[in-house]
Design a protein around this motif. Sequence first.
Motif, PDB file in Angstrom:
ATOM      1  N   SER A  34       0.819  -1.209   0.000  1.00 21.97           N
ATOM      2  CA  SER A  34       0.000   0.000   0.000  1.00 21.97           C
ATOM      3  C   SER A  34       0.853   1.258   0.000  1.00 21.97           C
ATOM      4  O   SER A  34       0.642   2.177  -0.805  1.00 21.97           O
ATOM      5  CB  SER A  34      -0.937  -0.006   1.202  1.00 21.97           C
ATOM      6  OG  SER A  34      -1.643   1.217   1.316  1.00 21.97           O
ATOM      7  N   LEU A 130      -4.619   1.609  -8.722  1.00 23.38           N
ATOM      8  CA  LEU A 130      -5.599   2.189  -7.795  1.00 23.38           C
ATOM      9  C   LEU A 130      -6.572   1.125  -7.304  1.00 23.38           C
ATOM     10  O   LEU A 130      -7.030   1.180  -6.148  1.00 23.38           O
ATOM     11  CB  LEU A 130      -6.366   3.328  -8.469  1.00 23.38           C
ATOM     12  CG  LEU A 130      -5.626   4.660  -8.646  1.00 23.38           C
ATOM     13  CD1 LEU A 130      -6.564   5.715  -9.207  1.00 23.38           C
ATOM     14  CD2 LEU A 130      -5.022   5.136  -7.337  1.00 23.38           C
ATOM     15  N   SER A 131      -6.889   0.167  -8.160  1.00 22.26           N
ATOM     16  CA  SER A 131      -7.776  -0.917  -7.739  1.00 22.26           C
ATOM     17  C   SER A 131      -7.121  -1.753  -6.639  1.00 22.26           C
ATOM     18  O   SER A 131      -7.796  -2.231  -5.714  1.00 22.26           O
ATOM     19  CB  SER A 131      -8.135  -1.799  -8.933  1.00 22.26           C
ATOM     20  OG  SER A 131      -6.969  -2.357  -9.524  1.00 22.26           O
ATOM     21  N   LEU A 133      -5.029  -0.584  -4.410  1.00 21.67           N
ATOM     22  CA  LEU A 133      -5.127   0.236  -3.205  1.00 21.67           C
ATOM     23  C   LEU A 133      -6.534   0.145  -2.607  1.00 21.67           C
ATOM     24  O   LEU A 133      -6.696   0.057  -1.382  1.00 21.67           O
ATOM     25  CB  LEU A 133      -4.788   1.684  -3.550  1.00 21.67           C
ATOM     26  CG  LEU A 133      -4.242   2.580  -2.432  1.00 21.67           C
ATOM     27  CD1 LEU A 133      -2.959   2.016  -1.873  1.00 21.67           C
ATOM     28  CD2 LEU A 133      -4.016   3.983  -2.951  1.00 21.67           C
ATOM     29  N   ALA A 134      -7.548   0.159  -3.467  1.00 24.91           N
ATOM     30  CA  ALA A 134      -8.921   0.052  -2.985  1.00 24.91           C
ATOM     31  C   ALA A 134      -9.179  -1.320  -2.362  1.00 24.91           C
ATOM     32  O   ALA A 134      -9.876  -1.437  -1.343  1.00 24.91           O
ATOM     33  CB  ALA A 134      -9.892   0.290  -4.143  1.00 24.91           C
ATOM     34  N   ALA A 191      -4.667   3.336   3.002  1.00 25.54           N
ATOM     35  CA  ALA A 191      -5.062   2.924   1.660  1.00 25.54           C
ATOM     36  C   ALA A 191      -6.357   3.596   1.230  1.00 25.54           C
ATOM     37  O   ALA A 191      -6.475   4.117   0.117  1.00 25.54           O
ATOM     38  CB  ALA A 191      -5.209   1.402   1.612  1.00 25.54           C
ATOM     39  N   TYR A 195      -6.530   6.496  -1.551  1.00 20.87           N
ATOM     40  CA  TYR A 195      -7.323   6.099  -2.724  1.00 20.87           C
ATOM     41  C   TYR A 195      -8.322   7.193  -3.083  1.00 20.87           C
ATOM     42  O   TYR A 195      -8.442   7.580  -4.257  1.00 20.87           O
ATOM     43  CB  TYR A 195      -8.050   4.787  -2.458  1.00 20.87           C
ATOM     44  CG  TYR A 195      -9.033   4.431  -3.538  1.00 20.87           C
ATOM     45  CD1 TYR A 195      -8.614   3.881  -4.745  1.00 20.87           C
ATOM     46  CD2 TYR A 195     -10.400   4.665  -3.364  1.00 20.87           C
ATOM     47  CE1 TYR A 195      -9.514   3.557  -5.748  1.00 20.87           C
ATOM     48  CE2 TYR A 195     -11.309   4.345  -4.356  1.00 20.87           C
ATOM     49  CZ  TYR A 195     -10.868   3.795  -5.541  1.00 20.87           C
ATOM     50  OH  TYR A 195     -11.777   3.490  -6.536  1.00 20.87           O
ATOM     51  N   ASN A 196      -9.046   7.694  -2.096  1.00 20.14           N
ATOM     52  CA  ASN A 196     -10.011   8.761  -2.355  1.00 20.14           C
ATOM     53  C   ASN A 196      -9.318  10.024  -2.872  1.00 20.14           C
ATOM     54  O   ASN A 196      -9.833  10.704  -3.778  1.00 20.14           O
ATOM     55  CB  ASN A 196     -10.796   9.084  -1.083  1.00 20.14           C
ATOM     56  CG  ASN A 196     -11.699   7.954  -0.658  1.00 20.14           C
ATOM     57  OD1 ASN A 196     -12.178   7.194  -1.494  1.00 20.14           O
ATOM     58  ND2 ASN A 196     -11.920   7.810   0.639  1.00 20.14           N
TER      59      ASN A 196
END
Length: 302
Positions: A34, A130-131, A133-134, A191, A195-196
């Motif tokens: 992360s 990014l996926s 991290l989500a 994370a 992410y946001n």
Amino acid sequence: MEANSSLSITHLIFNASFLVQVVMLFLLGLSVVSWTIIFAKSSSYKNARIKADDFEEKFWSGIDLNNLYNDCIKRSSELLGLEVIFSAGFKEFVRLINSGPADQEVVMDGTYRQMKVSQSREMENLEGHLSTLATIGSISPYIGLFGTVWGIMHAFIALAAVKNATLSMVAPPIAEALIATAMGLFAAIPAVMFYNRFVTKVEALENRYINFMDEFATILNRRLVRVRSEMNQKNEVNTVNSQNQSYPHANSTVHSTAQDDSASHLRSRLSQNQSSTDRVTYHTPGVEGDRLRSSVRNTNFH
């Protein structure tokens, strides 16, 4: 002193059950992944924003787009974001123009499609990982909770064989189990937060790329209209000249005079348009660009 030593975090981790230790190690790995993504993406988005600022400043300075395109070709391996979109669109526009007579709508549609493809590829690069991290932000608390439930269950099973259970006997195994939840939150909170934040940055860059595509397409469309107008005026002059040659000079004084006046007028218009076109050939509008960009952005907003 012995109680404090036995309840230290290091002691609890190394004395936890094997499954809880595996969960902790897995969460530690997720946290490392992360933070690696966070640092890499922070640098990537910062670089993309700086590159976009520099390119837009150069683009809207009124520079000759041919020179700007040649400069991009020389740095083809270093292009990023808006530079990639501009190079792809300008290359396709020139190729369609040089391929022969083509409808204006066909030229602009092909140019915009090529820019759209380049923009989609740039967005794929920006959205990469990014996926992951989500996913880390979503599953880490549940993995930690699983370790906690398993540790507490294991502790109560062990205490079932003891007749007189005391708090000092219950506290260590429960504390061991709760560390797994803490590590899950340690991996999940950064994370989710980053992410946001990164999603917001990606959306801002995407809107910036789309606005540039609309603005650049408007400039190319205006240039294409001038080229078409110039070609039509040349054809009119050629038609008038051919008509002059078809009339006998002795018997068509009035017609010849009228045609000469018409040809002279068309040549004058063509000369004016040609000189005007030469001054703005593939140039961005400079200061006018600010008004153009504001107009396009307001249109897109509504």
